[in-house]
Design a protein around this motif. Structure first.
Motif, PDB file in Angstrom:
ATOM      1  N   HIS A   1       0.922  -1.278  -0.075  1.00  0.00           N
ATOM      2  CA  HIS A   1       0.006   0.052  -0.095  1.00  0.00           C
ATOM      3  C   HIS A   1       1.053   1.025   0.049  1.00  0.00           C
ATOM      4  CE1 HIS A   1      -3.066  -2.952   1.613  1.00  0.00           C
ATOM      5  NE2 HIS A   1      -3.653  -2.324   1.073  1.00  0.00           N
ATOM      6  N   PHE A   2       0.571   2.280  -0.924  1.00  0.00           N
ATOM      7  CA  PHE A   2       1.473   3.455  -0.997  1.00  0.00           C
ATOM      8  C   PHE A   2       0.675   4.344   0.424  1.00  0.00           C
ATOM      9  CE2 PHE A   2       1.805   2.021  -5.330  1.00  0.00           C
ATOM     10  CZ  PHE A   2       3.307   2.284  -5.414  1.00  0.00           C
ATOM     11  N   ASP A   3       1.319   5.434   0.627  1.00  0.00           N
ATOM     12  CA  ASP A   3       1.063   6.282   1.909  1.00  0.00           C
ATOM     13  C   ASP A   3      -0.560   6.906   1.305  1.00  0.00           C
ATOM     14  OD1 ASP A   3       3.143   5.888   3.019  1.00  0.00           O
ATOM     15  OD2 ASP A   3       4.163   7.648   2.621  1.00  0.00           O
ATOM     16  N   SER A   4      -0.659   7.093   0.366  1.00  0.00           N
ATOM     17  CA  SER A   4      -2.119   7.771  -0.286  1.00  0.00           C
ATOM     18  C   SER A   4      -3.050   6.777  -0.147  1.00  0.00           C
ATOM     19  CB  SER A   4      -1.923   8.350  -1.753  1.00  0.00           C
ATOM     20  OG  SER A   4      -1.577   7.282  -2.361  1.00  0.00           O
ATOM     21  N   GLN A   5      -2.789   5.368  -0.408  1.00  0.00           N
ATOM     22  CA  GLN A   5      -3.630   4.501  -0.172  1.00  0.00           C
ATOM     23  C   GLN A   5      -4.070   4.205   1.337  1.00  0.00           C
ATOM     24  OE1 GLN A   5      -1.518   1.527  -2.541  1.00  0.00           O
ATOM     25  NE2 GLN A   5      -2.908   1.469  -4.102  1.00  0.00           N
ATOM     26  N   MET A   6      -3.184   4.348   2.255  1.00  0.00           N
ATOM     27  CA  MET A   6      -3.431   4.287   3.511  1.00  0.00           C
ATOM     28  C   MET A   6      -4.613   5.440   3.931  1.00  0.00           C
ATOM     29  SD  MET A   6      -1.425   1.637   4.486  1.00  0.00           S
ATOM     30  CE  MET A   6      -1.305   1.806   6.209  1.00  0.00           C
ATOM     31  N   VAL A   7      -4.060   6.690   3.531  1.00  0.00           N
ATOM     32  CA  VAL A   7      -5.001   7.786   3.762  1.00  0.00           C
ATOM     33  C   VAL A   7      -6.367   7.254   3.337  1.00  0.00           C
ATOM     34  CG1 VAL A   7      -5.476  10.292   3.422  1.00  0.00           C
ATOM     35  CG2 VAL A   7      -3.284   9.293   3.898  1.00  0.00           C
ATOM     36  N   GLY A   8      -6.441   6.812   2.171  1.00  0.00           N
ATOM     37  CA  GLY A   8      -7.833   6.330   1.526  1.00  0.00           C
ATOM     38  C   GLY A   8      -8.504   5.498   2.450  1.00  0.00           C
ATOM     39  N   GLY A   9      -7.834   4.451   2.913  1.00  0.00           N
ATOM     40  CA  GLY A   9      -8.554   3.477   3.922  1.00  0.00           C
ATOM     41  C   GLY A   9      -9.021   4.044   5.014  1.00  0.00           C
ATOM     42  N   MET A  10      -8.166   5.253   5.539  1.00  0.00           N
ATOM     43  CA  MET A  10      -8.787   5.822   6.684  1.00  0.00           C
ATOM     44  C   MET A  10     -10.047   6.759   6.556  1.00  0.00           C
ATOM     45  SD  MET A  10      -5.305   7.670   8.428  1.00  0.00           S
ATOM     46  CE  MET A  10      -3.777   6.554   7.966  1.00  0.00           C
ATOM     47  N   VAL A  11     -10.122   7.324   5.317  1.00  0.00           N
ATOM     48  CA  VAL A  11     -11.214   8.076   4.730  1.00  0.00           C
ATOM     49  C   VAL A  11     -12.409   7.002   4.670  1.00  0.00           C
ATOM     50  CG1 VAL A  11     -12.366   9.106   2.724  1.00  0.00           C
ATOM     51  CG2 VAL A  11     -10.048   9.811   3.526  1.00  0.00           C
ATOM     52  N   LEU A  12     -12.146   5.847   4.096  1.00  0.00           N
ATOM     53  CA  LEU A  12     -13.240   4.738   4.061  1.00  0.00           C
ATOM     54  C   LEU A  12     -13.740   4.433   5.618  1.00  0.00           C
ATOM     55  CD1 LEU A  12     -12.274   2.565   1.032  1.00  0.00           C
ATOM     56  CD2 LEU A  12     -13.829   4.473   1.051  1.00  0.00           C
ATOM     57  N   HIS A  13     -12.853   4.208   6.460  1.00  0.00           N
ATOM     58  CA  HIS A  13     -13.200   3.870   7.855  1.00  0.00           C
ATOM     59  C   HIS A  13     -14.255   4.815   8.567  1.00  0.00           C
ATOM     60  CE1 HIS A  13     -12.961   2.390  11.968  1.00  0.00           C
ATOM     61  NE2 HIS A  13     -12.490   3.417  12.314  1.00  0.00           N
ATOM     62  N   GLU A  14     -13.904   6.081   8.237  1.00  0.00           N
ATOM     63  CA  GLU A  14     -14.669   7.228   8.615  1.00  0.00           C
ATOM     64  C   GLU A  14     -16.212   7.332   8.139  1.00  0.00           C
ATOM     65  OE1 GLU A  14     -12.205  10.703   8.026  1.00  0.00           O
ATOM     66  OE2 GLU A  14     -11.001  10.068   9.727  1.00  0.00           O
ATOM     67  N   GLY A  15     -16.315   6.317   6.863  1.00  0.00           N
ATOM     68  CA  GLY A  15     -17.508   6.246   6.429  1.00  0.00           C
ATOM     69  C   GLY A  15     -17.669   7.455   5.312  1.00  0.00           C
ATOM     70  N   GLN A  16     -16.775   7.887   4.708  1.00  0.00           N
ATOM     71  CA  GLN A  16     -16.644   8.932   3.812  1.00  0.00           C
ATOM     72  C   GLN A  16     -16.411   8.143   2.509  1.00  0.00           C
ATOM     73  OE1 GLN A  16     -14.375  12.420   4.859  1.00  0.00           O
ATOM     74  NE2 GLN A  16     -15.144  12.428   6.871  1.00  0.00           N
TER      75      GLN A  16
END
Length: 67
Positions: free
Chosen positions: A29-44
């Motif tokens: 996972h690239f760093d930007s993909q990790m951020v994307g995962g955090m966004v999805l976890h927040e329900g966004q």
């Protein structure tokens, strides 16, 4: 981890998924993909272009929420 908020488990859970993906799939996972995962976890909604690894990103919150 019973009773522990998922947000507290997020860094370690995401690290586990990142390492497993590297070992099993040969994809990291690239760093930007990790951020994307955090966004999805927040329900966004995380908008990503073709080829940016949406499926790989989805594994991050999927594992965390399965705990």
């Amino acid at each position: 981890a019973q009773g522990t908020p998922l947000d507290a488990l997020l860094p370690e859970a995401f690290a586990v998924v990142r390492e497993v993906a590297r070992r099993v799939l040969g994809m990291r996972h690239f760093d930007s993909q990790m951020v994307g995962g955090m966004v999805l976890h927040e329900g966004q909604v995380a908008e990503m272009m073709t080829g940016e690894g949406k499926t790989l990103v989805a594994t991050l919150p999927a594992y965390l929420n399965a705990l």
